[in-house]
Design an enzyme around this catalytic site. Structure first.
Site, PDB file in Angstrom:
ATOM      1  CB  ILE A 139      -1.012  -0.030   1.165  1.00  0.00           C
ATOM      2  CG1 ILE A 139      -2.085   1.028   0.974  1.00  0.00           C
ATOM      3  CG2 ILE A 139      -0.351   0.103   2.506  1.00  0.00           C
ATOM      4  CD1 ILE A 139      -3.337   0.801   1.800  1.00  0.00           C
ATOM      5  CE  LYS A 156       2.896  11.692  15.300  1.00  0.00           C
ATOM      6  NZ  LYS A 156       1.994  10.712  14.727  1.00  0.00           N
ATOM      7  CB  THR A 177      -3.059   3.657  15.705  1.00  0.00           C
ATOM      8  OG1 THR A 177      -4.153   4.016  14.875  1.00  0.00           O
ATOM      9  CG2 THR A 177      -3.001   4.556  16.906  1.00  0.00           C
TER      10      THR A 177
HETATM   11  P1  FAD Z   1      -0.022  -3.960   2.366  1.00  0.00           P
HETATM   12  O1  FAD Z   1       0.998  -2.902   2.388  1.00  0.00           O
HETATM   13  O2  FAD Z   1      -1.205  -3.769   1.447  1.00  0.00           O
HETATM   14  O3  FAD Z   1       0.709  -5.304   1.978  1.00  0.00           O
HETATM   15  C1  FAD Z   1       0.022  -6.420   1.487  1.00  0.00           C
HETATM   16  C2  FAD Z   1       1.042  -7.440   0.991  1.00  0.00           C
HETATM   17  O4  FAD Z   1       0.349  -8.613   0.594  1.00  0.00           O
HETATM   18  C3  FAD Z   1       1.853  -6.978  -0.214  1.00  0.00           C
HETATM   19  O5  FAD Z   1       3.180  -7.381  -0.091  1.00  0.00           O
HETATM   20  C4  FAD Z   1       1.189  -7.727  -1.371  1.00  0.00           C
HETATM   21  O6  FAD Z   1       2.073  -7.950  -2.427  1.00  0.00           O
HETATM   22  C5  FAD Z   1       0.837  -9.033  -0.672  1.00  0.00           C
HETATM   23  N1  FAD Z   1      -0.202  -9.784  -1.361  1.00  0.00           N
HETATM   24  C6  FAD Z   1      -1.491  -9.443  -1.549  1.00  0.00           C
HETATM   25  N2  FAD Z   1      -2.114 -10.398  -2.279  1.00  0.00           N
HETATM   26  C7  FAD Z   1      -1.198 -11.365  -2.517  1.00  0.00           C
HETATM   27  C8  FAD Z   1      -1.208 -12.591  -3.231  1.00  0.00           C
HETATM   28  N3  FAD Z   1      -2.314 -13.031  -3.865  1.00  0.00           N
HETATM   29  N4  FAD Z   1      -0.068 -13.315  -3.300  1.00  0.00           N
HETATM   30  C9  FAD Z   1       1.064 -12.895  -2.677  1.00  0.00           C
HETATM   31  N5  FAD Z   1       1.137 -11.735  -1.993  1.00  0.00           N
HETATM   32  C10 FAD Z   1       0.024 -10.986  -1.939  1.00  0.00           C
HETATM   33  N6  FAD Z   1      -0.260   3.483   9.660  1.00  0.00           N
HETATM   34  C11 FAD Z   1       0.532   4.141  10.536  1.00  0.00           C
HETATM   35  O7  FAD Z   1       1.094   3.528  11.446  1.00  0.00           O
HETATM   36  N7  FAD Z   1       0.718   5.490  10.416  1.00  0.00           N
HETATM   37  C12 FAD Z   1       0.118   6.230   9.470  1.00  0.00           C
HETATM   38  O8  FAD Z   1       0.345   7.438   9.403  1.00  0.00           O
HETATM   39  C13 FAD Z   1      -0.730   5.570   8.562  1.00  0.00           C
HETATM   40  N8  FAD Z   1      -1.345   6.245   7.578  1.00  0.00           N
HETATM   41  C14 FAD Z   1      -2.141   5.572   6.705  1.00  0.00           C
HETATM   42  C15 FAD Z   1      -2.808   6.295   5.710  1.00  0.00           C
HETATM   43  C16 FAD Z   1      -3.671   5.650   4.841  1.00  0.00           C
HETATM   44  C17 FAD Z   1      -4.399   6.427   3.806  1.00  0.00           C
HETATM   45  C18 FAD Z   1      -3.843   4.237   4.938  1.00  0.00           C
HETATM   46  C19 FAD Z   1      -4.761   3.512   4.001  1.00  0.00           C
HETATM   47  C20 FAD Z   1      -3.162   3.520   5.894  1.00  0.00           C
HETATM   48  C21 FAD Z   1      -2.315   4.172   6.800  1.00  0.00           C
HETATM   49  N9  FAD Z   1      -1.657   3.485   7.799  1.00  0.00           N
HETATM   50  C22 FAD Z   1      -0.888   4.158   8.696  1.00  0.00           C
HETATM   51  C23 FAD Z   1      -1.740   2.034   7.895  1.00  0.00           C
HETATM   52  C24 FAD Z   1      -0.506   1.411   7.239  1.00  0.00           C
HETATM   53  O9  FAD Z   1      -0.387   1.857   5.911  1.00  0.00           O
HETATM   54  C25 FAD Z   1      -0.610  -0.086   7.239  1.00  0.00           C
HETATM   55  O10 FAD Z   1      -0.922  -0.509   8.538  1.00  0.00           O
HETATM   56  C26 FAD Z   1       0.706  -0.693   6.834  1.00  0.00           C
HETATM   57  O11 FAD Z   1       1.168  -0.158   5.636  1.00  0.00           O
HETATM   58  C27 FAD Z   1       0.609  -2.166   6.725  1.00  0.00           C
HETATM   59  O12 FAD Z   1       0.007  -2.584   5.527  1.00  0.00           O
HETATM   60  P2  FAD Z   1      -0.014  -4.143   5.255  1.00  0.00           P
HETATM   61  O13 FAD Z   1       1.377  -4.648   5.244  1.00  0.00           O
HETATM   62  O14 FAD Z   1      -0.977  -4.762   6.204  1.00  0.00           O
HETATM   63  O15 FAD Z   1      -0.671  -4.248   3.809  1.00  0.00           O
END
Ligand code: FAD
Length: 508
Positions: free
Chosen positions: A49, A82, A353
């Site tokens: 993301i 921060k 968070t």
């Molecule tokens: P993702 O980054 O979406 O990762 C998903 C992973 O799964 C990727 O590697 C992808 O390739 C893999 N994947 C998906 N499908 C498959 C598949 N079929 N096969 C193999 N791999 C697959 N958090 C904070 O702490 N501070 C902030 O200021 C903050 N701001 C944010 C602002 C916004 C607008 C948003 C939406 C979120 C924010 N967050 C913030 C939250 C933070 O972005 C997420 O908690 C963090 O990036 C973790 O994301 P993730 O790893 O769970 O998901």
């Protein structure tokens, strides 16, 4: 029941969640006498993301526990420090000026017969015409924020500050940094697309990918909002918070700095027409974005409003539109699969968070993931704890909205009523009209990170100030507030400017 030792864990997803979890579990389980196979599968095509650039202060303890060099982490992720969040425009303007309040991370211990908040309130009653805002009167971080000072002195060790502090960091660079550390620590990295999830008797037996199939004792779902693995085990497993927290879309924009513009050591969250805009300063660029109610604004309207708010002086590097699912799983742990990060749940990032909840989820694994086939009691305990953390956070975020006196459109009129969805919060807000908010009022919850001190900064920043009549001598009130002023002065004297600190770590 099979209580045999855990032998293998497969994590699917290589965003911040996947790599934080992989690093944590490899440091926890893998030492000379105890080796567990930890594998992380991620799809290069799908990507991450790539937002999530501000943290709360407790993330320091995660990085420190992982044995990471703080200066290296900061350098590699273009990070800044921060000390808190400056909230702007969350209430009607006062005397023609935009309303502002500051929410720092610090916990100020009472230094007198009454607590600092009571002293501040009583002092305001005495000096009606000259009341200093709560954070300005009581917080050391406020005085640092005002002068763009860092929480670091010349002499403090890594991860130490005069006040607690978090980070602003580049999310993509952080995932890459953690990937390097985790693979060095022995995590197997597989680049593949998961195409199928095979399930038998309520457990995942293997994940099928375009590079082969992988079996494991435990599977950790870090696939982002889609929750690919957990979805395959249980439907109807999502509780939405979008009635009380309707902001379900975001537009994120990265901008160049103007020449001579300096990164700020605090996040800004400015309320706009249907949500709020963040500003997060990294060393090399600014991250900004608008978190908005997608039922009221189109993407185009949101992007136009954000651009109008930011002005056109700074060049835009990148714009991304994002859909968000606000809520969390009823069960984060089903069978042999645990959903973490966005796959487990998400609450709008007003208090930064996301990474913190990943940290808490991973730490709970340390106490719960104790065999290859954990009991239902273990799963229930984990699910209860995670649900408690999300419920607690939901309450704190709603507090920021329901205290508003803005009524300029339906979004803000509804925001002012949003506590109606959380009766426990309504009860406390009634109580907090007659007494200061304190630890015991929140003691029955699962405090995710925000304590009575944090509640006070929001409550009093947004003018929800109790009427109290404590017969405390004026001299005692002045002594408490003067003592805080002295501490603020000392903090300012000792600390490096944010710029000095960033230059120092660049050299090391
Ligand atoms: P993702 O980054 O979406 O990762 C998903 C992973 O799964 C990727 O590697 C992808 O390739 C893999 N994947 C998906 N499908 C498959 C598949 N079929 N096969 C193999 N791999 C697959 N958090 C904070 O702490 N501070 C902030 O200021 C903050 N701001 C944010 C602002 C916004 C607008 C948003 C939406 C979120 C924010 N967050 C913030 C939250 C933070 O972005 C997420 O908690 C963090 O990036 C973790 O994301 P993730 O790893 O769970 O998901």
């Amino acid at each position: 029941m099979n209580n045999s030792p855990l032998k293998s864990i497969t994590i699917v997803g290589g965003g911040s969640t996947g790599w934080m979890t992989a690093l944590y579990l490899s440091k926890l389980y893998n030492h000379s006498s105890n080796i567990i196979d930890i594998r992380l599968i991620e799809s290069k095509e799908i990507g991450i993301i790539g937002v999530g650039e501000a943290t709360v202060h407790s993330l320091r303890f995660f990085f420190a526990a992982m044995g990471l060099d703080e200066n290296e982490l900061l350098r590699e992720t273009n990070a800044t420090l921060k000390t808190g969040i400056l909230f702007r425009n969350w209430m009607k303007p006062v005397d023609g000026k935009m309303h502002e309040y500051f929410h720092p991370f610090e916990q100020q211990k009472p230094s007198g017969k009454i607590d600092n908040a009571s002293a501040w309130i009583l002092n305001n009653q005495i000096n009606e015409s000259n009341s200093t805002p709560f954070a300005e009167a009581t917080s050391l971080s406020f005085s640092l924020m005002q002068n763009n000072l860092s929480p670091k002195t010349q002499y403090l060790n890594q991860y130490q500050g005069i006040v607690p502090y978090g980070y602003h960091l580049d999310a993509t660079l952080m995932a890459a940094f953690l990937k390097r550390k985790a693979t060095q620590a022995g995590v197997e990295h597989v680049e593949a697309n998961v195409t199928d999830v095979l399930v038998n008797d309520g457990n995942i037996t293997e994940v099928v990918t375009d590079q082969g199939s992988f079996k494991s004792d435990i599977f950790i779902d870090c696939t982002g909002f889609k929750g690919l693995l957990i979805q395959s085990l249980k439907n109807d497993n999502w509780q939405s918070f979008e009635t009380e927290l309707p902001c379900n879309k975001a537009v994120a924009m990265q901008r160049e700095y103007l020449p001579h513009q300096l990164p700020r050591a605090y996040t800004t969250a400015t309320a706009l027409s249907h949500g709020w805009a963040w500003e997060i300063d990294l060393t090399n660029r600014q991250g900004t974005g608008y978190v908005y109610d997608g039922n009221s604004l189109t993407r185009e309207q949101a992007e136009a409003e954000l651009k109008a708010y930011l002005g056109d002086e700074q060049e835009i590097i990148r714009t991304v539109h994002l859909d968000m699912k606000i809520g969390c799983r009823r069960e984060f742990w089903v069978g042999n699969c645990i959903a973490m990060g966005l796959a487990g749940g998400f609450i709008e990032p007003l208090e930064s968070t996301g990474l913190h909840l990943i940290n808490l989820g991973a730490r709970l694994l340390a106490t719960h993931l104790t065999s290859s086939n954990p009991s239902q009691a273990i799963r229930t305990s984990y699910n209860t704890a995670m649900n408690g953390l999300y419920t607690d956070l939901r309450q704190f975020i709603v507090l920021h909205y329901c205290l508003t006196d803005r009524d300029d459109n339906e979004f803000w009129q509804k925001a002012a009523q949003s506590s109606a969805f959380i009766p426990a919060l309504e009860q406390k807000m009634t109580l907090w009209k007659d007494k200061v908010c304190e630890y015991v009022d929140l003691a029955n919850g699962y405090s995710s990170v925000f304590t009575d001190e944090n509640y006070r900064y929001v409550l009093y920043g947004m003018q929800h100030i109790p009427e109290i009549h404590i017969p405390c001598p004026k001299t005692e009130i002045s002594r408490i507030l003067d003592n805080l002023k002295t501490q603020q002065f000392r903090a300012k004297e000792q600390s490096l400017s944010h710029q000095e600190f960033l230059a120092k770590i660049k050299k090391n």
